[in-house]
Design an enzyme around this catalytic site. Structure first.
Site, PDB file in Angstrom:
ATOM      1  N   LYS A  43       0.819  -1.204   0.000  1.00  0.00           N
ATOM      2  CA  LYS A  43       0.000   0.000   0.000  1.00  0.00           C
ATOM      3  C   LYS A  43       0.860   1.263   0.000  1.00  0.00           C
ATOM      4  O   LYS A  43       1.955   1.303   0.546  1.00  0.00           O
ATOM      5  CB  LYS A  43      -0.915   0.027   1.232  1.00  0.00           C
ATOM      6  CG  LYS A  43      -1.740  -1.243   1.420  1.00  0.00           C
ATOM      7  CD  LYS A  43      -2.680  -1.493   0.278  1.00  0.00           C
ATOM      8  CE  LYS A  43      -3.519  -2.732   0.527  1.00  0.00           C
ATOM      9  NZ  LYS A  43      -4.303  -3.126  -0.623  1.00  0.00           N
ATOM     10  N   ASP A  44       0.293   2.293  -0.596  1.00  0.00           N
ATOM     11  CA  ASP A  44       0.945   3.600  -0.647  1.00  0.00           C
ATOM     12  C   ASP A  44       0.663   4.355   0.653  1.00  0.00           C
ATOM     13  O   ASP A  44      -0.115   3.915   1.494  1.00  0.00           O
ATOM     14  CB  ASP A  44       0.399   4.371  -1.860  1.00  0.00           C
ATOM     15  CG  ASP A  44       1.172   5.627  -2.156  1.00  0.00           C
ATOM     16  OD1 ASP A  44       2.313   5.733  -1.688  1.00  0.00           O
ATOM     17  OD2 ASP A  44       0.628   6.501  -2.846  1.00  0.00           O
TER      18      ASP A  44
END
Length: 631
Positions: free
Chosen positions: A269-270
């Site tokens: 995930k960012d």
């Protein structure tokens, strides 16, 4: 990264901003059906601040042979807890902290007293030099306390050459036990003392006494011992934003006393979002995870739905992701003279819902906005330019913070140990790499061993980024020259073949009769992710691949980097994807979506949109197609 790339649809679109705050971009993983891997749900969903990057198995892949690697240094037979010497920040800034409970067992040796350490220092250094060390330590602490000395963080004191190895080890230990806020660094035979940045940072969160006791505890290396901090009621200390998945895992591993490689997850995930994802960790009980819940909230994570599971998760092992997104600052494109923004939004949503979008890898896959992007590191690794890859990895951003200052210092000095001291403990990859560089040197061999010192999944991450960049360029080129028509030489994926057939047998090369009969649709067209076991289109797109790889000096690349144990077989990725369960509404007063003197009163309205995407599809890419706007 996508600015000049092709679109699929031809509506006008509109402008707006996303990720104004983490709550404007919420991502929830859609888990695989429970019965496929367990009789209950996956392990401990984790809340961090992030949006999906690429999963490592996002597309159609040939079957892999099981890869075997030797276990890490605290992998087996240790009860899951590395010794303090392997995890303490005073030991070259280690990235693991011990589990709580500082009660000392009766059979454990006591920590050495300050008086005993002072005597050792006098005997090792002689009284005159020992007194100078005391003065340096006192002056440094005074500067820290006053916080008015700009060079306090760079002050050093030389203890001179210490030739005997045992004397060096004794001196290292004596200095750190007497002055836990100092670290010792060996430069050749010379020993240098400087302030411990990790100690100073921890003092901002807990008391001076706790910090001192903690660092003495770490350096003492007492077997089977633990340490705990007092409860912290300060809300400010509990704030921690901008976590990506691997950094979040670093915090969890440190608290649990396990390796980052003991964790598995289905997607990376960012930072700039709120995300919910399942995780599984080896060698840890549900009860232990529940114990650390409140501590993890201080790091910006929430652990819930905890239970046992019988196997690890794999990258790509999810049904997809659900997105709830707010787009603010709505307005027309500068070239669009339309006065009806609602009509533009409706047209865009209907078009993409019907036709889909180009399945590009999103810009965050490559380190959006960074001076050096991940694909550049991947290319250096494929070319086996190990030193160049390390220098790219440590290229700092144009900001003045502990992480980038440490990177800047390393590139200027090649002092890996000094950079280790400067780095915050959660920078797991950087610290793993620096430890090896400190031991083996910043040359081809040392950098190779450095890359081997980080987990395989992290090493191959950079190579996958390069392969993703090539795929994006190939997809844009394919649409520019052939559009949505399926032509001779294209690759299509067909489910009609025998289920036992190999993946390459399921990927069919379109023939001239196939094209004439319109046998296949554009939704069946796939493009290869470069690797050693895939076939290329037999039309202009295939020729483009060969020319593009030649440009990067990879025309003879076997996509195996043996020194790093990297094997890249390649896979196939659909050129288009569809959005599911798309819905939206406008929030704000009606006049807010009218124009006044050709300017939109955007402060009064925002677009709320939600949809589901398959694994490895990017919400930012879908929004790009909807809005005709690069982020």
């Amino acid at each position: 990264m996508l600015r000049s790339f092709s679109y699929l649809t031809d509506h006008a679109g509109f402008c707006g901003t996303i990720k104004n705050s983490p709550s404007d971009f919420v991502v929830t993983e859609i888990e695989v059906p429970e019965h496929l891997f367990r009789d209950t749900r996956a392990e401990s969903p984790q809340k961090t601040g992030e949006e999906p990057l690429e999963q490592s198995s996002p597309c159609l892949q040939p079957p892999k042979k099981l890869r075997t690697e030797p276990p890490g240094r605290c992998a087996e037979g240790r009860g899951g807890a590395p010794s303090p010497s392997e995890r303490g920040p005073s030991r070259e800034g280690g990235d693991c902290f011990p589990p709580p409970n500082n009660k000392q067992r009766e059979d454990e040796p006591e920590l050495k007293s300050g008086l005993e350490e002072a005597g050792i220092l006098d005997s090792l250094l002689g009284e005159p030099l020992s007194e100078l060390l005391y003065k340096f330590a006192g002056d440094l602490k005074d500067a820290w306390d006053l916080e008015n000395d700009a060079d306090a963080g760079t002050r050093e004191f030389s203890l001179g050459p210490v030739l005997d190895k045992k004397n060096r080890a004794d001196l290292h230990s004596a200095v750190r036990q007497k002055f836990p806020f100092l670290v010792t660094v060996t430069k050749g035979n010379e020993m240098v003392v400087k302030g411990n940045a990790d100690y100073r940072e921890l003092c901002q969160l807990v008391t001076e006494k706790e910090t001192s006791d903690f660092f003495k505890f770490l350096d003492a290396k007492l077997e089977n011992s633990t340490f705990s901090f007092e409860p912290d009621g300060d809300k400010e200390h509990r704030k921690k934003e901008n976590l990506e998945t691997l950094e979040a895992i670093g915090f969890l591993a440190a608290e649990l006393g396990v390796l980052p490689s003991d964790f598995s997850y289905t997607g990376i995930k960012d930072k700039k979002a709120i995300t919910y994802q399942p995780m599984v960790v080896k060698k840890v009980t549900p009860e232990r995870l529940k114990e650390i819940g409140s501590k993890m909230e201080k790091k910006g994570m929430r652990i819930h739905n905890i239970h046992s599971t019988c196997q690890h998760l794999k990258l790509g092992q999810l049904k997809g992701n659900h997105f709830d997104i707010v787009v603010r600052d709505l307005k027309h494109h500068s070239h669009d003279s339309s006065a009806d923004l609602k009509e533009r939004i409706s047209e865009a949503m209907e078009n993409v819902e019907t036709k889909g979008f180009v399945n590009y890898y999103g810009p965050q896959r490559f380190g959006q906005g960074q001076n050096v992007q991940t694909d550049q590191i991947g290319l250096a690794l494929l070319n086996e330019k190990m030193v160049k890859a390390v220098k790219l990895f440590f290229t700092p951003e144009d900001t003045d913070d502990p992480v980038n200052n440490a990177k800047r210092y390393f590139l200027q000095t090649e002092d890996a140990k000094g950079a280790l001291v400067m780095l915050p403990e959660f920078k797991v990859r950087e610290k793993m790499l620096l430890r090896a560089l400190n031991r083996y040197g910043v040359n081809h061999e040392g950098c190779t061993k450095g890359w081997l010192n980080i987990p395989h999944s992290m090493r191959i991450f950079y190579v996958h980024a390069y392969c993703s960049k090539i795929w994006n360029e190939a997809a844009s080129y394919r649409l520019k020259i052939y559009g949505s028509k399926v032509v001779e030489g294209d690759l299509v994926f067909s489910e009609e073949n025998d289920e036992n057939a190999s993946l390459n047998d399921k990927v069919h090369v379109v023939t001239a009769p196939d094209e004439s009969a319109n046998k296949y649709s554009i939704n069946q067209v796939v493009l290869p992710m470069v690797g050693h076991s895939i076939k290329y289109p037999s039309n202009k797109v295939g020729q483009w691949y060969h020319e593009r790889l030649s440009k990067d000096e990879l025309q003879m690349c076997k996509f195996r980097v043996s020194p790093l144990q990297l094997n890249i077989p390649g896979c196939y990725r659909p050129i288009l994807k569809n959005v599911q369960n798309l819905s939206y509404f406008l929030e704000g007063s009606e006049k807010g979506i009218q124009t006044e003197d050709n300017h939109l009163n955007e402060s009064k309205v925002s677009l709320h949109v939600s949809f589901d995407l398959d694994p490895s599809c990017y919400a930012t890419v879908c929004l790009r197609e909807i809005m005709k706007c690069d982020f």
